[in-house]
Motif scaffolding. Structure first.
Motif, PDB file in Angstrom:
ATOM      1  N   LEU A  71     -39.980  18.148 -12.009  1.00  0.00           N
ATOM      2  CA  LEU A  71     -38.967  17.438 -11.233  1.00  0.00           C
ATOM      3  C   LEU A  71     -39.436  17.206  -9.799  1.00  0.00           C
ATOM      4  O   LEU A  71     -39.314  16.098  -9.267  1.00  0.00           O
ATOM      5  N   HIS A  72     -39.983  18.233  -9.163  1.00  0.00           N
ATOM      6  CA  HIS A  72     -40.436  18.130  -7.767  1.00  0.00           C
ATOM      7  C   HIS A  72     -41.579  17.139  -7.619  1.00  0.00           C
ATOM      8  O   HIS A  72     -41.679  16.445  -6.604  1.00  0.00           O
ATOM      9  N   THR A  73     -42.434  17.074  -8.610  1.00  0.00           N
ATOM     10  CA  THR A  73     -43.629  16.231  -8.539  1.00  0.00           C
ATOM     11  C   THR A  73     -43.313  14.753  -8.686  1.00  0.00           C
ATOM     12  O   THR A  73     -43.938  13.925  -8.025  1.00  0.00           O
ATOM     13  N   PHE A  74     -42.343  14.415  -9.519  1.00  0.00           N
ATOM     14  CA  PHE A  74     -42.148  13.012  -9.862  1.00  0.00           C
ATOM     15  C   PHE A  74     -40.846  12.393  -9.373  1.00  0.00           C
ATOM     16  O   PHE A  74     -40.678  11.173  -9.452  1.00  0.00           O
ATOM     17  N   LEU A  75     -39.905  13.186  -8.879  1.00  0.00           N
ATOM     18  CA  LEU A  75     -38.628  12.644  -8.416  1.00  0.00           C
ATOM     19  C   LEU A  75     -38.485  12.805  -6.913  1.00  0.00           C
ATOM     20  O   LEU A  75     -38.979  13.771  -6.336  1.00  0.00           O
ATOM     21  N   ASP A  76     -37.772  11.883  -6.306  1.00  0.00           N
ATOM     22  CA  ASP A  76     -37.461  11.912  -4.880  1.00  0.00           C
ATOM     23  C   ASP A  76     -35.939  11.948  -4.747  1.00  0.00           C
ATOM     24  O   ASP A  76     -35.240  11.151  -5.391  1.00  0.00           O
ATOM     25  N   ALA A  77     -35.427  12.847  -3.924  1.00  0.00           N
ATOM     26  CA  ALA A  77     -33.978  13.048  -3.819  1.00  0.00           C
ATOM     27  C   ALA A  77     -33.240  11.780  -3.389  1.00  0.00           C
ATOM     28  O   ALA A  77     -32.214  11.419  -3.981  1.00  0.00           O
ATOM     29  N   ARG A  78     -33.717  11.112  -2.387  1.00  0.00           N
ATOM     30  CA  ARG A  78     -33.040   9.902  -1.889  1.00  0.00           C
ATOM     31  C   ARG A  78     -33.022   8.813  -2.973  1.00  0.00           C
ATOM     32  O   ARG A  78     -31.998   8.183  -3.219  1.00  0.00           O
ATOM     33  N   THR A  79     -34.156   8.620  -3.617  1.00  0.00           N
ATOM     34  CA  THR A  79     -34.246   7.616  -4.673  1.00  0.00           C
ATOM     35  C   THR A  79     -33.356   8.000  -5.848  1.00  0.00           C
ATOM     36  O   THR A  79     -32.683   7.146  -6.431  1.00  0.00           O
ATOM     37  N   LEU A  80     -33.319   9.278  -6.193  1.00  0.00           N
ATOM     38  CA  LEU A  80     -32.457   9.737  -7.283  1.00  0.00           C
ATOM     39  C   LEU A  80     -31.005   9.373  -7.008  1.00  0.00           C
ATOM     40  O   LEU A  80     -30.309   8.859  -7.882  1.00  0.00           O
ATOM     41  N   ARG A  81     -30.549   9.616  -5.783  1.00  0.00           N
ATOM     42  CA  ARG A  81     -29.164   9.283  -5.434  1.00  0.00           C
ATOM     43  C   ARG A  81     -28.918   7.774  -5.546  1.00  0.00           C
ATOM     44  O   ARG A  81     -27.862   7.356  -5.986  1.00  0.00           O
ATOM     45  N   GLN A  82     -29.889   6.976  -5.147  1.00  0.00           N
ATOM     46  CA  GLN A  82     -29.739   5.521  -5.228  1.00  0.00           C
ATOM     47  C   GLN A  82     -29.665   5.038  -6.677  1.00  0.00           C
ATOM     48  O   GLN A  82     -28.965   4.079  -6.978  1.00  0.00           O
ATOM     49  N   LEU A  83     -30.398   5.695  -7.554  1.00  0.00           N
ATOM     50  CA  LEU A  83     -30.479   5.265  -8.949  1.00  0.00           C
ATOM     51  C   LEU A  83     -29.465   5.932  -9.873  1.00  0.00           C
ATOM     52  O   LEU A  83     -29.265   5.473 -10.994  1.00  0.00           O
ATOM     53  N   TRP A  84     -28.852   7.027  -9.431  1.00  0.00           N
ATOM     54  CA  TRP A  84     -28.082   7.885 -10.328  1.00  0.00           C
ATOM     55  C   TRP A  84     -27.092   7.116 -11.208  1.00  0.00           C
ATOM     56  O   TRP A  84     -27.027   7.319 -12.425  1.00  0.00           O
ATOM     57  N   ALA A  85     -26.310   6.243 -10.631  1.00  0.00           N
ATOM     58  CA  ALA A  85     -25.290   5.533 -11.403  1.00  0.00           C
ATOM     59  C   ALA A  85     -25.895   4.531 -12.380  1.00  0.00           C
ATOM     60  O   ALA A  85     -25.234   4.116 -13.333  1.00  0.00           O
ATOM     61  N   LEU A  86     -27.152   4.154 -12.179  1.00  0.00           N
ATOM     62  CA  LEU A  86     -27.820   3.178 -13.036  1.00  0.00           C
ATOM     63  C   LEU A  86     -28.530   3.809 -14.229  1.00  0.00           C
ATOM     64  O   LEU A  86     -28.898   3.106 -15.163  1.00  0.00           O
ATOM     65  N   LEU A  87     -28.745   5.101 -14.173  1.00  0.00           N
ATOM     66  CA  LEU A  87     -29.536   5.780 -15.197  1.00  0.00           C
ATOM     67  C   LEU A  87     -28.722   6.004 -16.464  1.00  0.00           C
ATOM     68  O   LEU A  87     -27.626   6.570 -16.422  1.00  0.00           O
ATOM     69  N   TRP A  88     -29.290   5.550 -17.608  1.00  0.00           N
ATOM     70  CA  TRP A  88     -28.696   5.921 -18.878  1.00  0.00           C
ATOM     71  C   TRP A  88     -29.255   7.292 -19.234  1.00  0.00           C
ATOM     72  O   TRP A  88     -30.464   7.471 -19.374  1.00  0.00           O
ATOM     73  N   LEU A  89     -28.352   8.264 -19.351  1.00  0.00           N
ATOM     74  CA  LEU A  89     -28.756   9.627 -19.689  1.00  0.00           C
ATOM     75  C   LEU A  89     -27.840  10.152 -20.786  1.00  0.00           C
ATOM     76  O   LEU A  89     -26.649   9.814 -20.818  1.00  0.00           O
ATOM     77  N   PRO A  90     -28.368  10.979 -21.669  1.00  0.00           N
ATOM     78  CA  PRO A  90     -27.490  11.630 -22.648  1.00  0.00           C
ATOM     79  C   PRO A  90     -26.400  12.410 -21.913  1.00  0.00           C
ATOM     80  O   PRO A  90     -26.624  12.940 -20.816  1.00  0.00           O
ATOM     81  N   ASP A  91     -25.221  12.487 -22.513  1.00  0.00           N
ATOM     82  CA  ASP A  91     -24.090  13.161 -21.869  1.00  0.00           C
ATOM     83  C   ASP A  91     -24.425  14.586 -21.439  1.00  0.00           C
ATOM     84  O   ASP A  91     -24.030  15.015 -20.360  1.00  0.00           O
ATOM     85  N   ALA A  92     -25.151  15.320 -22.273  1.00  0.00           N
ATOM     86  CA  ALA A  92     -25.474  16.710 -21.951  1.00  0.00           C
ATOM     87  C   ALA A  92     -26.360  16.805 -20.704  1.00  0.00           C
ATOM     88  O   ALA A  92     -26.200  17.715 -19.886  1.00  0.00           O
ATOM     89  N   VAL A  93     -27.262  15.863 -20.543  1.00  0.00           N
ATOM     90  CA  VAL A  93     -28.146  15.864 -19.372  1.00  0.00           C
ATOM     91  C   VAL A  93     -27.336  15.531 -18.125  1.00  0.00           C
ATOM     92  O   VAL A  93     -27.417  16.218 -17.108  1.00  0.00           O
ATOM     93  N   GLY A 106     -37.106  -1.974 -12.677  1.00  0.00           N
ATOM     94  CA  GLY A 106     -36.942  -1.519 -14.054  1.00  0.00           C
ATOM     95  C   GLY A 106     -37.800  -0.314 -14.385  1.00  0.00           C
ATOM     96  O   GLY A 106     -37.361   0.602 -15.071  1.00  0.00           O
ATOM     97  N   ARG A 107     -39.014  -0.303 -13.890  1.00  0.00           N
ATOM     98  CA  ARG A 107     -39.924   0.804 -14.212  1.00  0.00           C
ATOM     99  C   ARG A 107     -39.547   2.089 -13.474  1.00  0.00           C
ATOM    100  O   ARG A 107     -39.702   3.182 -14.014  1.00  0.00           O
ATOM    101  N   ILE A 108     -39.035   1.983 -12.261  1.00  0.00           N
ATOM    102  CA  ILE A 108     -38.646   3.215 -11.560  1.00  0.00           C
ATOM    103  C   ILE A 108     -37.450   3.861 -12.261  1.00  0.00           C
ATOM    104  O   ILE A 108     -37.383   5.079 -12.398  1.00  0.00           O
ATOM    105  N   VAL A 109     -36.532   3.045 -12.766  1.00  0.00           N
ATOM    106  CA  VAL A 109     -35.400   3.577 -13.532  1.00  0.00           C
ATOM    107  C   VAL A 109     -35.917   4.261 -14.795  1.00  0.00           C
ATOM    108  O   VAL A 109     -35.471   5.357 -15.147  1.00  0.00           O
ATOM    109  N   ASP A 110     -36.877   3.639 -15.467  1.00  0.00           N
ATOM    110  CA  ASP A 110     -37.466   4.238 -16.671  1.00  0.00           C
ATOM    111  C   ASP A 110     -38.128   5.574 -16.357  1.00  0.00           C
ATOM    112  O   ASP A 110     -37.982   6.538 -17.106  1.00  0.00           O
ATOM    113  N   LEU A 111     -38.873   5.645 -15.256  1.00  0.00           N
ATOM    114  CA  LEU A 111     -39.545   6.893 -14.885  1.00  0.00           C
ATOM    115  C   LEU A 111     -38.531   7.993 -14.616  1.00  0.00           C
ATOM    116  O   LEU A 111     -38.668   9.113 -15.126  1.00  0.00           O
TER     117      LEU A 111
END
Length: 115
Positions: free
Chosen positions: A72-94, A53-58
């Motif tokens: 973005l480079h400091t706090f995100l990891d590409a592989r993890t981003l791909r794993q989480l992408w469909a789970l992330l609630w994001l504003p439509d514009a983002v 839950g906390r990694i999704v929040d971050l």
């Protein structure tokens, strides 16, 4: 240098940062991360990346609040981003800014929705 995307048709909307390439995202993948105040001013800016839950929040917080590619480079990891992408609630514009720049993220979301 991160691209700054302004939502289409919105003259005064806040722009969103996107990285030039996803492989530049080499942030931490485990442990405790404390976001700086310019990214998280909630008073609860400590994230345990080993807690689903906390990694999704971050990731949601950093993607929405980042103003530079360095954030973005400091706090995100590409592989993890791909794993989480469909789970992330994001504003439509983002989501649109990121998916138009990185079509593989849009594909991940489509595949997840079809499953």
């Amino acid at each position: 240098m991160a691209a700054i995307e302004r939502p289409a048709g919105t003259r005064y909307a806040r722009p969103y940062a996107t990285p030039d390439r996803l492989d530049l995202l080499t942030g931490p993948v485990s442990g405790i991360v404390r976001l700086p105040r310019h990214l998280d001013w909630s008073g609860n800016a400590e994230y345990d990346l080993d807690s689903p839950g906390r990694i999704v929040d971050l990731y949601r917080t950093v993607i929405i609040e980042a103003v530079t590619s360095e954030d973005l480079h400091t706090f995100l990891d590409a592989r993890t981003l791909r794993q989480l992408w469909a789970l992330l609630w994001l504003p439509d514009a983002v989501r649109q800014a990121w998916e138009s720049r990185f079509p593989d993220l849009a594909q991940i979301r489509r595949l997840s929705a079809a499953a």
